[in-house]
Motif scaffolding. Sequence first.
Motif, mmCIF file in Angstrom:
data_model
loop_
_atom_site.group_PDB
_atom_site.id
_atom_site.type_symbol
_atom_site.label_atom_id
_atom_site.label_comp_id
_atom_site.label_asym_id
_atom_site.label_seq_id
_atom_site.Cartn_x
_atom_site.Cartn_y
_atom_site.Cartn_z
ATOM 1 N N ALA A 1 0.847 -1.191 0.000
ATOM 2 C CA ALA A 1 0.000 0.000 0.000
ATOM 3 C C ALA A 1 0.885 1.244 0.000
ATOM 4 N N VAL A 2 0.547 2.205 -0.834
ATOM 5 C CA VAL A 2 1.326 3.434 -0.953
ATOM 6 C C VAL A 2 1.411 4.148 0.395
ATOM 7 N N SER A 3 0.350 4.110 1.157
ATOM 8 C CA SER A 3 0.318 4.808 2.446
ATOM 9 C C SER A 3 1.311 4.232 3.454
ATOM 10 N N GLU A 4 1.812 3.030 3.207
ATOM 11 C CA GLU A 4 2.745 2.395 4.132
ATOM 12 C C GLU A 4 4.206 2.612 3.739
ATOM 13 N N LEU A 5 4.457 3.245 2.603
ATOM 14 C CA LEU A 5 5.812 3.379 2.095
ATOM 15 C C LEU A 5 6.555 4.556 2.706
ATOM 16 N N SER A 6 7.825 4.346 2.971
ATOM 17 C CA SER A 6 8.692 5.442 3.381
ATOM 18 C C SER A 6 8.931 6.336 2.168
ATOM 19 N N TYR A 7 9.508 7.499 2.406
ATOM 20 C CA TYR A 7 9.828 8.398 1.296
ATOM 21 C C TYR A 7 10.745 7.706 0.297
ATOM 22 N N GLU A 8 11.796 7.072 0.799
ATOM 23 C CA GLU A 8 12.778 6.452 -0.069
ATOM 24 C C GLU A 8 12.170 5.328 -0.893
ATOM 25 N N ALA A 9 11.327 4.497 -0.267
ATOM 26 C CA ALA A 9 10.694 3.390 -0.990
ATOM 27 C C ALA A 9 9.747 3.915 -2.068
ATOM 28 N N ALA A 10 8.962 4.943 -1.738
ATOM 29 C CA ALA A 10 8.041 5.523 -2.718
ATOM 30 C C ALA A 10 8.806 6.161 -3.870
ATOM 31 N N ARG A 11 9.873 6.876 -3.556
ATOM 32 C CA ARG A 11 10.688 7.522 -4.589
ATOM 33 C C ARG A 11 11.328 6.487 -5.511
#
Length: 93
Positions: free
Chosen positions: A18-28
């Motif tokens: 889930a996008v809401s569970e991602l850290s900044y680095e993981a989402a980036r």
Amino acid sequence: MNSDAVGTGQPGENAFPAVSELSYEAARDELVEIVKILEHGQMPLDESLNFWERGEALAKRCEEHLDGARNRVEAILRSDESDVLTEDTPDTE
């Protein structure tokens, strides 16, 4: 299994966290990979749209993280500024 894989899980289920569970680095990092995939342009339109939508959600998540970091820095700066003002104010007693 490839350690560079973005998704997890079993075939047929939603392999992406889930996008809401991602850290900044993981989402980036995932967003960078999606951009690379979309730039190749070698998938059907429906699949491209799914990647595009995921990319939009990831970009928004990154913005949320950056806004939170900005707010924290501004709060620290305000706190430091008020401490300096309090220290510089001479006692009138």
